[in-house]
Design an enzyme around this catalytic site. Structure first.
Site, PDB file in Angstrom:
ATOM      1  N   HIS A 162       8.904   1.642  13.374  1.00  0.00           N
ATOM      2  CA  HIS A 162       9.101   0.548  12.410  1.00  0.00           C
ATOM      3  C   HIS A 162      10.349  -0.253  12.765  1.00  0.00           C
ATOM      4  CE1 HIS A 162       8.143  -0.808   8.099  1.00  0.00           C
ATOM      5  NE2 HIS A 162       8.922  -1.715   8.675  1.00  0.00           N
ATOM      6  N   ASN A 199       6.081  -9.434  11.410  1.00  0.00           N
ATOM      7  CA  ASN A 199       6.523 -10.500  10.486  1.00  0.00           C
ATOM      8  C   ASN A 199       7.525 -11.440  11.157  1.00  0.00           C
ATOM      9  OD1 ASN A 199       8.450  -8.471  10.550  1.00  0.00           O
ATOM     10  ND2 ASN A 199       9.158  -8.866   8.465  1.00  0.00           N
ATOM     11  N   ASP A 250       3.500  -5.968   7.157  1.00  0.00           N
ATOM     12  CA  ASP A 250       4.800  -5.466   6.708  1.00  0.00           C
ATOM     13  C   ASP A 250       5.711  -6.548   6.129  1.00  0.00           C
ATOM     14  OD1 ASP A 250       6.681  -3.345   6.380  1.00  0.00           O
ATOM     15  OD2 ASP A 250       7.856  -4.298   7.947  1.00  0.00           O
ATOM     16  N   ASP A 266      13.160   1.205  10.216  1.00  0.00           N
ATOM     17  CA  ASP A 266      12.960  -0.087   9.540  1.00  0.00           C
ATOM     18  C   ASP A 266      14.111  -1.031   9.913  1.00  0.00           C
ATOM     19  OD1 ASP A 266      11.978  -2.187   8.095  1.00  0.00           O
ATOM     20  OD2 ASP A 266      12.149  -1.234   6.128  1.00  0.00           O
ATOM     21  N   PHE A 314      17.137  -8.822   2.369  1.00  0.00           N
ATOM     22  CA  PHE A 314      16.930  -7.374   2.295  1.00  0.00           C
ATOM     23  C   PHE A 314      16.916  -6.805   3.711  1.00  0.00           C
ATOM     24  CE2 PHE A 314      14.882  -8.825  -1.627  1.00  0.00           C
ATOM     25  CZ  PHE A 314      15.268  -7.855  -2.539  1.00  0.00           C
ATOM     26  N   GLY A 315      17.465  -5.610   3.879  1.00  0.00           N
ATOM     27  CA  GLY A 315      17.281  -4.916   5.148  1.00  0.00           C
ATOM     28  C   GLY A 315      18.570  -4.601   5.871  1.00  0.00           C
TER      29      GLY A 315
END
Lengths: 329, 425
Positions: free
Chosen positions: B60, B94, B152, B305, B323-324
């Site tokens: 991921h 994405n 995703d 991720d 986010f992330g």
């Protein structure tokens, strides 16, 4: 007790003693506003910048009056008319204000945590004049100051906060401040306006206005903001008033000397009836007057502390004390 | 080139091997694993006291190419991965444009051929523009090299579209990776819903927004017989639901990310945007459930991720920040520090979660030290403590939640395609 913080960001991180220091300092400043010449030279030569990202009249004016009565120079920046519109980041705006050699930024911002972020990125003092749903410390301090003036104490009082708790920075700051000073706080609202886990802030929760008022020495009534959804607003306003509005009838069933507060601006006929707003229990205008003294105290204390920090007399407690704890898992 | 790795503790769960041994590598393949190998080598590496394990497989990863090369590229991301001991990554679709057509997939494929430093596998989008409406040409995407499908960052809202997607994926025998989130329930939330969100005055994201959607995705997988993999599991209920589904024979696997077993939502107090991710950091109870899920095997894999963002997108108001967080360069050390220290996993289990299981889930021939396999190998110093420093990241972005933390376990060597990379902390 010394005030050692360059900023006032919220009441959550303050100790009881720190709040008491602000309140006692405010008491001594209150007298200035009834003098013939309403001015002391405490902040002469200092520059206070009111940086407002949300429209606000009362808080901004209150800070402006407070700063001027301390002899500071005041500059007002409304974000709608500034370079913020052109996409400048908050940190850049803050650093530019710092480059002007201003001393204090008083900031109102629609994002929770904005004041904390600004404070980490500038050396000048930051006073939070409301950040999102998070905190509005000077409002809570002036509420507490008014209560103390009226009832002589905070410890042991029953204070109910009624209204949109979920989206209210006034509620959060009041809860932190009041509980630390020993009051028992009850929050009352329709279920959907009570935020999750609020019990963790040591408050009682009720959905019934009658029980919220029953034992209360004071009730702090929050402004309801129905603006968010246009068309259903009107019936919901009426319904809200019916279920939660503060009326004389309801006050008659409460303690005889119950105090009614409101941070303003009031929606008459929604949060409370006009009779209550203008009635004997209401201290709403006294809150406004006390707001000046409290804000004078806050501006004075942070300016003084920052001066000492710059001179290396003590360290600024930066950031959030819980932050490191959290990072440890 | 011939390489001899001597006297390391060789951990290879595929062959149920955990012993001190030597590994002989020739022409980028594993030639022999045995004690005291006597052979002529161009390079001998002493691995006494070190862990020698398969190169990690991170299923991921957001490499951001094409479209957001300011955040990361195939080149920078795959290089960062190597430094983290990761020899294979699955690139999520994405991007801008999304990998939703053969044409877009070819752009990524060319970038990989030109600049990838490790194995970059491609995950294609399920629907056009990841909008959850029109299905992409799955057969062609697979033929062009996609090994999995995912929207995703978004979950397919419509049950019927998801059902059709799973049917099509089953027909093409390709895995569907689910970003299970009901956006009506997460409703613009910023942090885990509860005392923390209330304290911070931020909109909360309930666990329900995650586990209700996982329930739906599992239900549809069960109906269609599709294989699904649930991405970034963060809460207790999700672990329970997946555990039950596995027990009744549903073809479901799942992953979690290191931040979900390292931090609870209180890490966000202070509004540091490097603790802002989706799903959000959850409660203490959830963190324990994730750890337990890893230990009991419910959670098959650990994946980073890895979500690089520029400072301009992170050094702003919390509600406005992206986010992330990044994770490639810290994930092994974080996992070792958090999970070995608490005796939840051992090195074999860690190698399973981070190399063997993701390879098996993706159906790629990686994650083993079998004779004849690609010599994707790492050597880890399990005792070495190091401090995560922002300026040391090879990733283009610096948005790590672990900056300043002391971690135990350091990737000293990565072997990939016959090359030996030596890393310094």
């Amino acid at each position: 007790m010394n005030w050692t913080r360059k900023d006032l960001l919220g009441l959550e991180e303050l100790s009881k003693e720190e709040m008491e220091l602000i309140l006692s300092t405010a008491e001594s400043f209150k007298e200035v506003s009834i003098r013939e010449i309403k001015k002391v030279p405490a902040l002469r030569g200092k520059t206070v910048v009111n940086l407002f990202y949300e429209p606000s009249t009362r808080t901004r004016v209150s800070f402006e009056v407070a700063a001027k009565r301390l002899s500071a120079d005041v500059i007002n920046i409304a974000a709608e008319t500034s370079s913020v519109k052109k996409g400048e980041t908050l940190i850049d705006t803050g650093r530019n204000i710092e480059a002007l050699k201003a001393d204090i930024i008083v900031m109102r911002h629609n994002c929770s945590g904005a004041a904390a972020m600004l404070s980490r990125n500038v050396n000048l003092s930051v006073v939070n004049a409301g950040d999102g749903w998070h905190e509005h410390p000077t409002q809570a301090l002036l509420d507490i100051f008014t209560l103390k003036e009226k009832l002589g104490r905070i410890e042991g009082l029953n204070v109910s906060i009624v209204g949109d708790i979920a989206h209210s920075r006034v509620a959060r700051s009041n809860i932190w401040g009041l509980t630390k000073l020993g009051a028992k706080v009850t929050v009352c609202a329709p279920k959907m306006l009570i935020p999750p886990g609020i019990e963790g802030m040591n408050v009682n929760v009720t959905y019934d206005i009658g029980s919220a008022l029953k034992e209360a020495d004071a009730v702090n009534v929050l402004r309801m903001q129905f603006e968010r959804d246009g068309e259903t607003a009107f019936p919901r306003q009426l319904e809200y008033f019916k279920e939660f509005g503060i009326t004389e009838d309801r006050l008659n069933k409460a303690k005889k000397d119950i105090i009614v507060m409101h941070p303003g601006p009031i929606n008459r006929g929604i949060e409370m009836s006009s009779a209550v707003a203008d009635g004997a229990h209401s201290v709403i205008l006294e809150q406004v007057t006390n707001g000046i003294a409290v804000r004078m105290a806050v501006l004075f204390l942070v300016a003084q502390a920052n001066e000492k920090i710059k001179n290396g007399l003590f360290d600024s407690p930066q950031g959030h004390p819980e932050r490191l704890k959290g990072a440890e898992g | 080139m011939k390489i001899l790795i001597k006297d390391g503790r060789v951990v290879d769960p595929a062959n149920k091997f955990d012993e001190v041994a030597d590994i002989f590598v020739e022409d980028a393949r594993i030639f022999k694993v045995a004690k005291n190998i006597k052979a002529d080598a161009d390079k001998i590496i002493e691995a006494q006291g070190k862990i020698v394990m398969p190169g990690l497989v991170d299923m991921h990863v957001h490499l951001r190419e094409p479209g957001r090369e300011d955040k990361e590229t195939v080149c920078s991301g795959s290089r960062a991965a190597l430094a983290g001991g990761i020899t294979s990554v699955l690139a999520m679709p994405n991007t801008e444009p999304a990998i939703d057509s053969v044409e877009h997939l070819k752009i990524l494929k060319e970038a990989i051929q030109k600049s990838a430093k490790n194995n970059v596998f491609i995950c294609a989008a399920i629907t056009k523009g990841r909008q959850g409406e029109a299905l992409n040409d799955i057969a062609s995407l697979k033929k062009s090299g996609a090994i999995a499908l995912s929207d995703d960052g978004a979950s397919i809202e419509s049950d019927s579209v998801m059902l059709e997607a799973l049917k099509a994926a089953t027909k093409e025998e390709i895995l569907v990776i689910c970003h299970s989130e009901d956006k009506k329930l997460s409703n613009g939330g910023q942090v885990n819903s509860g005392f923390t969100s209330t304290r911070l005055g931020l909109r909360g994201v309930s666990s329900e927004s995650e586990y209700k959607r996982i329930e739906r995705d599992i239900d549809l997988a069960e109906k269609t017989g599709a294989s699904i993999h649930i991405a970034h599991v963060s809460c207790k209920e999700s672990v329970e639901i997946i555990s039950k589904a596995k027990k009744r024979g549903v073809e479901v696997t799942c992953e979690t990310a290191p931040h979900y077993f390292s931090f609870n939502d209180e890490a966000v107090l202070g509004y540091d945007t490097n603790f802002k991710m989706n799903p959000p950091l959850r409660s203490k109870e959830d963190v324990l459930a994730i750890r337990k899920g890893l230990a009991d095997g419910t959670i098959d894999a650990i994946a980073s991720d890895h979500a690089p963002h520029t400072e301009n997108e992170k050094d702003i108001e919390f509600e406005r920040a992206e986010f992330g967080v990044i994770g490639l360069e810290t994930e092994l050390a974080v996992s070792a520090t958090e999970l070995l220290g608490d005796c939840l996993l051992n090195w074999t289990k860690l190698a399973e979660k981070m190399a063997l299981n993701p390879s098996r889930i993706l159906g790629i021939n990686k994650g083993t030290l079998s004779v004849g396999a690609d010599a994707d190998i790492i050597i880890v110093n399990p005792a070495k403590e190091w401090i995560v420093k922002k300026e040391k990241f090879l990733s283009k972005s610096r948005n790590s939640a672990f900056v300043g933390r002391t971690l135990k376990g350091f990737v000293e060597y990565t072997f990939y395609k016959g090359k030996v990379y030596k890393w310094n902390s």
